[in-house]
Design an enzyme around this catalytic site. Structure first.
Site, short mmCIF file in Angstrom:
data_model
loop_
_atom_site.label_atom_id
_atom_site.label_comp_id
_atom_site.label_asym_id
_atom_site.label_seq_id
_atom_site.Cartn_x
_atom_site.Cartn_y
_atom_site.Cartn_z
N ARG A 111 0.86 -1.18 0.00
CA ARG A 111 0.00 0.00 0.00
C ARG A 111 0.89 1.22 0.00
O ARG A 111 1.62 1.47 0.95
CB ARG A 111 -0.90 -0.02 1.23
CG ARG A 111 -1.86 1.15 1.34
CD ARG A 111 -2.86 0.89 2.47
NE ARG A 111 -3.79 2.00 2.62
CZ ARG A 111 -3.59 3.04 3.42
NH1 ARG A 111 -2.48 3.14 4.15
NH2 ARG A 111 -4.49 4.01 3.52
N LYS A 116 -4.61 5.60 9.58
CA LYS A 116 -5.52 6.07 8.52
C LYS A 116 -6.64 6.83 9.21
O LYS A 116 -7.49 6.23 9.89
CB LYS A 116 -6.09 4.89 7.72
CG LYS A 116 -6.91 5.31 6.52
CD LYS A 116 -7.31 4.13 5.65
CE LYS A 116 -7.95 4.63 4.38
NZ LYS A 116 -9.19 3.98 4.05
N SER A 151 -12.48 -3.56 0.11
CA SER A 151 -12.74 -2.99 1.44
C SER A 151 -14.25 -2.80 1.62
O SER A 151 -14.91 -2.29 0.71
CB SER A 151 -12.10 -1.61 1.58
OG SER A 151 -10.71 -1.72 1.49
N1 3NM Z 1 -7.50 0.72 6.05
P1 3NM Z 1 -3.12 0.05 11.74
S1 3NM Z 1 -7.77 1.25 8.48
C1 3NM Z 1 -5.07 0.81 5.66
O1 3NM Z 1 -10.64 1.03 7.66
C2 3NM Z 1 -6.23 0.90 6.52
O2 3NM Z 1 -10.24 0.39 5.65
C3 3NM Z 1 -8.41 0.90 6.98
O3 3NM Z 1 -3.53 0.58 10.32
C4 3NM Z 1 -9.87 0.78 6.74
O4 3NM Z 1 -3.04 -1.42 11.66
C5 3NM Z 1 -6.21 1.19 7.87
O5 3NM Z 1 -1.77 0.67 11.98
C6 3NM Z 1 -4.99 1.42 8.69
O6 3NM Z 1 -4.12 0.57 12.72
C7 3NM Z 1 -4.75 0.32 9.70
#
Ligand code: 3NM
Length: 518
Positions: free
Chosen positions: A41, A139, A110
């Protein structure tokens, strides 16, 4: 190449996460630790750079026989010849991507809502990335924070379809087991978890990934082997109650109370009366040490302050990590905006073995909107007995724990069965702290009788309510003032009888029946 989503790594090249390290090296270390799927990503760098990095990553992932997909960029996936793509809701439509990609390409989508999930399934997605689980700094432009309850509802809605799923957002080593456990719908659970920062930003990505694998493959520490078989009759439960009381008073359990200042003294005296050892400790920093004593934690948010919630969360994490029972009493849950927010923070912050509250509180914790409470009273009741039984059952089923909805009749459920308990006395309602001390008592019983949580809570409640009945029947008890000392005396009398192995205090006293619900 088989698709194993159990530990799904999503890369991130931002300096805060990569910290100057080489992305390929970090991903390889994570693969050595046991990552089973990788998504590249990259939101910033040029197309040429992305393709070069994707090719390098692919050389590595192939050596570990792990699929590599590219986030968003179908062109980069094609140019690098990787196994597939992962598409967000604002990316290329899956129908278009399918036209461009080879037939066997993996396409993940997603989904933040049931509608998005259903649409992706209908369009032939290979797996779903469900999110956001918890708010995350990685995010921040996420749409829908689902939590475990929202994720479970989504999984339930698509349970007829065998599509595989991972959850993403804020998942780390301390919550991964709870995420997998509590988001599981009866017919469908997550196949894995998608992780960015907890692996990519770890000082030792290999060790972090290896620890994830270990935790994913074992139940959370707070899940104990339960011995309650299906169809456990009320009469059989009641027969065990005095034996459970005996074992608990013999065990001299420790109960850690984070309780409101109105009732702290009374709750401590109740604990002492049943031969438990209370510690009143609202300071979260202490919980690490206290949790090592293998007692229970009670979080009662009756007199909430600015400092309360971080302290509760710290203690909750310490007890969950150790697998020791936690009771939540969401006092006044619907009374103010601050309390409603505290409920959300606590419910997403950890696992509660028991949630205990009045109708208004349990409705608020369940996520009902428009619940009103005047102060800490329950507010006008909107539910009859069956409605309360259903409310308790559904919350316990969702959270995979025990729920006790208190009132003139108490409803106790483990998500399957619901028991209605008619013991108690109206004088209990005339004194502060008598409801809160049920939380303290429940903690004592849950920690000393771990093999059957619903029986533990039932036994503690019956001891408590029968002591109240005995106290109220004393000739010298004329009202709330004389009731309190008599009540402590009667708890003490039952505890002394139980210590002697004398169960006569309970003969014919339990007024409990099972509520039959569809
Ligand atoms: N997508 P971490 S949350 C890339 O909700 C991504 O679709 C998300 O990062 C979504 O594991 C997210 O550091 C980031 O919390 C997740």
């Amino acid at each position: 190449m088989t698709m194993d989503l159990s530990l799904y790594l999503v890369t991130d090249s931002t300096p805060a996460i990569l910290k100057g390290r080489d992305i390929c090296q970090v991903v390889e270390e994570a693969l050595k630790g046991g990552v089973t799927f990788v998504q590249y990503r990259e939101k910033k760098s040029d197309t040429g750079d992305q393709i070069r990095t994707a090719k390098k990553l692919h050389q590595i992932t192939r050596r570990y026989n792990v699929p590599l997909v590219i986030n968003d960029r179908v062109d980069v996936a094609l140019a690098a010849g990787v196994e597939g793509v992962h598409l967000g809701q604002d990316d290329m439509a899956i129908e278009e991507a399918k036209k461009l990609l080879p037939k066997d390409a993996i396409i993940g989508i997603s989904a933040a809502t049931v509608e998005e999930a259903q649409k992706a399934i209908d369009a032939g997605a290979d797996y779903l990335g469900i999110g956001t689980m918890f708010a995350t700094p990685t995010k921040t432009n996420t749409k829908n924070i689902l939590g475990t309850a929202g994720t479970q509802a989504l999984l339930h809605a698509i349970a007829d379809h065998p599509i595989e799923t991972v959850s993403i957002g804020g998942i780390n080593l301390s919550n991964v087991q709870r995420v997998l456990y509590q988001s599981k719908a009866p017919e469908k659970g997550l196949n894995g978890v998608a992780i960015v920062s907890a692996i990519m930003a770890a000082d030792d990505p290999q060790a972090a990934a290896a620890e994830f694998v270990k935790r994913i493959n074992s139940p959370p520490p707070f899940v104990q082997a339960q011995v309650a078989p299906k169809g456990y009759a009320v009469s059989a439960m009641l027969e065990e109650v005095p034996h459970v009381v005996q074992s608990v008073v013999q065990a001299h359990p420790l109960v850690h109370n984070m309780i409101n200042f109105v009732v702290a003294n009374f709750a401590a005296n109740v604990a002492l009366s049943v031969r438990a050892s209370p510690i009143m400790a609202p300071y979260g920093e202490e919980a690490g040490d206290i949790s090592q004593c293998d007692g229970a934690l009670l979080i009662n948010m009756g007199t909430l302050s600015r400092e309360s919630v971080p302290n509760y969360l710290q203690a909750l994490r310490a007890y969950n990590a150790r697998g020791n029972p936690v009771v939540y009493d969401p006092v006044g849950a619907a009374a103010t905006g601050i309390r409603r927010a505290a409920v959300t923070q606590l419910m997403t912050g950890g696992y509660f073995d028991l949630i205990k509250g009045n109708e208004g509180e349990i409705r608020q914790v369940s996520g009902s909107s428009g619940v009103t409470q005047r102060g800490v009273d329950s507010g006008p009741s909107s539910l009859d007995g069956r409605g309360k039984a259903t409310l308790a059952r559904d919350l316990a089923r969702r959270e995979r724990n025990i729920v006790l909805l208190t009132g003139a009749v108490d409803y106790l459920s483990d998500g399957g069965r619901v028991y209605a308990i008619e013991n108690g006395h109206e004088l209990l309602g005339e004194v502060t702290g008598t409801g809160c001390a049920v939380g303290t008592i429940s903690g004592c019983f849950l920690t000393a009788h771990r093999s059957n949580k619903i029986l533990a809570v039932l036994a503690g409640l019956l001891m408590y309510e029968i002591a109240a009945e005995n106290a109220a029947s004393k000739g010298h008890v004329r009202g709330p003032g004389s009731f309190v000392p008599a009540f402590l005396d009667e708890l003490y009398a039952i505890r002394q009888a139980a210590l002697r192995g004398d169960h006569s205090w309970f003969v014919g006293r339990g007024r409990v029946h099972e509520v039959e619900l569809q």
